[in-house]
Design a protein around this motif. Sequence first.
Motif, short mmCIF file in Angstrom:
data_model
loop_
_atom_site.label_atom_id
_atom_site.label_comp_id
_atom_site.label_asym_id
_atom_site.label_seq_id
_atom_site.Cartn_x
_atom_site.Cartn_y
_atom_site.Cartn_z
N PHE A 25 -19.71 61.45 -4.14
CA PHE A 25 -19.56 60.73 -5.41
C PHE A 25 -19.51 61.71 -6.58
CE2 PHE A 25 -21.61 58.79 -9.11
CZ PHE A 25 -20.73 57.74 -9.35
N ILE A 26 -20.40 62.72 -6.51
CA ILE A 26 -20.39 63.71 -7.60
C ILE A 26 -19.08 64.47 -7.62
CG2 ILE A 26 -21.49 65.82 -8.42
CD1 ILE A 26 -24.15 64.69 -7.40
N ASP A 27 -18.57 64.85 -6.44
CA ASP A 27 -17.30 65.57 -6.38
C ASP A 27 -16.15 64.71 -6.93
OD1 ASP A 27 -18.63 67.68 -5.32
OD2 ASP A 27 -18.16 67.15 -3.23
N LEU A 28 -16.14 63.44 -6.53
CA LEU A 28 -15.08 62.54 -7.03
C LEU A 28 -15.18 62.35 -8.55
CD1 LEU A 28 -15.04 59.81 -4.20
CD2 LEU A 28 -13.31 61.56 -4.66
N LYS A 29 -16.40 62.24 -9.05
CA LYS A 29 -16.58 62.06 -10.50
C LYS A 29 -16.11 63.29 -11.27
CE LYS A 29 -20.69 62.26 -12.27
NZ LYS A 29 -22.09 61.96 -12.64
N ASP A 30 -16.43 64.49 -10.72
CA ASP A 30 -15.95 65.71 -11.39
C ASP A 30 -14.44 65.81 -11.34
OD1 ASP A 30 -18.57 66.36 -11.92
OD2 ASP A 30 -18.76 67.72 -10.18
N GLN A 31 -13.87 65.44 -10.21
CA GLN A 31 -12.41 65.49 -10.11
C GLN A 31 -11.74 64.50 -11.09
OE1 GLN A 31 -11.05 64.76 -6.12
NE2 GLN A 31 -8.87 65.12 -6.64
N LEU A 32 -12.31 63.29 -11.17
CA LEU A 32 -11.76 62.28 -12.09
C LEU A 32 -11.90 62.75 -13.55
CD1 LEU A 32 -10.58 59.44 -12.51
CD2 LEU A 32 -12.92 58.56 -12.51
N TYR A 33 -13.02 63.38 -13.88
CA TYR A 33 -13.22 63.87 -15.26
C TYR A 33 -12.19 64.94 -15.59
CZ TYR A 33 -15.34 66.61 -18.97
OH TYR A 33 -15.55 67.31 -20.12
N LYS A 34 -11.96 65.84 -14.63
CA LYS A 34 -10.98 66.89 -14.89
C LYS A 34 -9.58 66.32 -15.05
CE LYS A 34 -13.59 70.51 -12.48
NZ LYS A 34 -13.63 71.45 -11.32
N GLU A 35 -9.25 65.32 -14.21
CA GLU A 35 -7.92 64.71 -14.35
C GLU A 35 -7.77 64.00 -15.69
OE1 GLU A 35 -7.42 62.17 -11.03
OE2 GLU A 35 -7.16 63.81 -9.56
N ARG A 36 -8.77 63.25 -16.12
CA ARG A 36 -8.70 62.56 -17.40
C ARG A 36 -8.64 63.56 -18.57
NH1 ARG A 36 -6.97 57.85 -18.08
NH2 ARG A 36 -8.29 57.62 -19.94
N LEU A 37 -9.41 64.67 -18.42
CA LEU A 37 -9.38 65.67 -19.47
C LEU A 37 -8.02 66.33 -19.57
CD1 LEU A 37 -11.00 67.25 -21.57
CD2 LEU A 37 -11.67 68.84 -19.74
N SER A 38 -7.42 66.59 -18.41
CA SER A 38 -6.08 67.18 -18.44
C SER A 38 -5.07 66.21 -19.04
CB SER A 38 -5.67 67.60 -17.02
OG SER A 38 -5.61 66.45 -16.17
N GLN A 39 -5.20 64.91 -18.74
CA GLN A 39 -4.29 63.91 -19.32
C GLN A 39 -4.45 63.84 -20.85
OE1 GLN A 39 -5.01 60.21 -17.33
NE2 GLN A 39 -4.14 60.93 -15.36
N VAL A 40 -5.72 63.86 -21.32
CA VAL A 40 -5.96 63.80 -22.78
C VAL A 40 -5.40 65.04 -23.46
CG1 VAL A 40 -7.76 63.80 -24.54
CG2 VAL A 40 -7.93 62.26 -22.57
N ASP A 41 -5.59 66.21 -22.81
CA ASP A 41 -5.05 67.44 -23.39
C ASP A 41 -3.53 67.40 -23.44
OD1 ASP A 41 -7.58 68.45 -23.75
OD2 ASP A 41 -7.60 69.55 -21.84
N ALA A 42 -2.93 66.87 -22.39
CA ALA A 42 -1.46 66.78 -22.40
C ALA A 42 -0.97 65.82 -23.49
CB ALA A 42 -0.98 66.32 -21.01
N LYS A 43 -1.67 64.68 -23.66
CA LYS A 43 -1.28 63.72 -24.71
C LYS A 43 -1.47 64.32 -26.09
CE LYS A 43 -0.24 60.19 -23.77
NZ LYS A 43 1.10 59.62 -23.49
N LEU A 44 -2.55 65.12 -26.25
CA LEU A 44 -2.79 65.76 -27.54
C LEU A 44 -1.69 66.77 -27.86
CD1 LEU A 44 -4.65 66.21 -29.97
CD2 LEU A 44 -5.92 67.88 -28.59
N GLN A 45 -1.27 67.51 -26.83
CA GLN A 45 -0.17 68.45 -27.04
C GLN A 45 1.12 67.73 -27.40
OE1 GLN A 45 -0.50 71.72 -27.20
NE2 GLN A 45 -2.70 71.56 -26.76
N GLU A 46 1.36 66.57 -26.80
CA GLU A 46 2.54 65.79 -27.16
C GLU A 46 2.47 65.29 -28.60
OE1 GLU A 46 3.00 62.67 -24.38
OE2 GLU A 46 3.64 63.97 -22.71
#
Length: 281
Positions: A25-46
């Motif tokens: 669960f912890i691994d999945l939560k960290d992976q989901l956080y990283k994916e969401r963070l990367s999506q937010v960073d990509a949207k911010l760059q756009e």
Amino acid sequence: EMDDEDCERRRMECLDEMSNLEKQFIDLKDQLYKERLSQVDAKLQEVIAGKAPEYLEPLAALQENMQIRTKVAGIYRELCLESVKNKYECEIQASRQHCESEKLLLYDTVQSELEEKIRRLEEDRHSIDITSELWNDELQSRKKRKDPFSPDKKKPVFSLTFPRPYIVYMLQDLDILEDWTTIRKAMATLGPHRVKPEPPVKLEKHLHSARSEEGKLYYDGEWYGRGQTICIDKKDECPTSAIITTINHDEVWFKRPDGSKSKLYISQLQKGKYSIKHNHN
């Protein structure tokens, strides 16, 4: 029934399984956080680059509103400028019309005063029996310019050489004639049988009937009062509308639609220089 060893073994297996699940669960939560963070960073760059649809759609709406408001403001500015220009031209035209009207009224007033003075002089000329040579000589002597190089000559003083109080004559001939004319008029008023009958004075014939009675104006069979709207007409000019403000003994004051005030002499109405009528509009 299970013994203590089986229970302990079973408990340890459950604990291990719970640890594994918690780790996953912890691994999945960290992976989901990283994916969401990367999506937010990509949207911010756009957004920073100005390519994000979430940024472009509100921006387009704002730009459209700005263009509409700018266009409306430009049209309103042109209308305000045109209105100010029209008011300026209206004020200029009203000032010119007022100036022309006042100039004509002043001309008529001066002409009426001069005609009245001429009429009075004619009456005075007909009321005395002295030849006009003395008048003309006196007037010409007053009109002559003095020579700046010649010394001033004083008029000799004539007196009666008697020991008693004497009279000194210091009056000019024209002043004596004026006083004598006044005395003749007074004598004619007090005792008409003592003086010679004077020729009748030709009075000026009035073309229209006009007079002032108790604050009202009577003109050509109609009465006019204060606050009434009239139409003033003069030859070679357009009729103008006005409101009567004051009616005196020999003049009528009125106000034009532009707020300016002027006056008419009743003698001008009698002579036909101006004509008035009720304005029922």
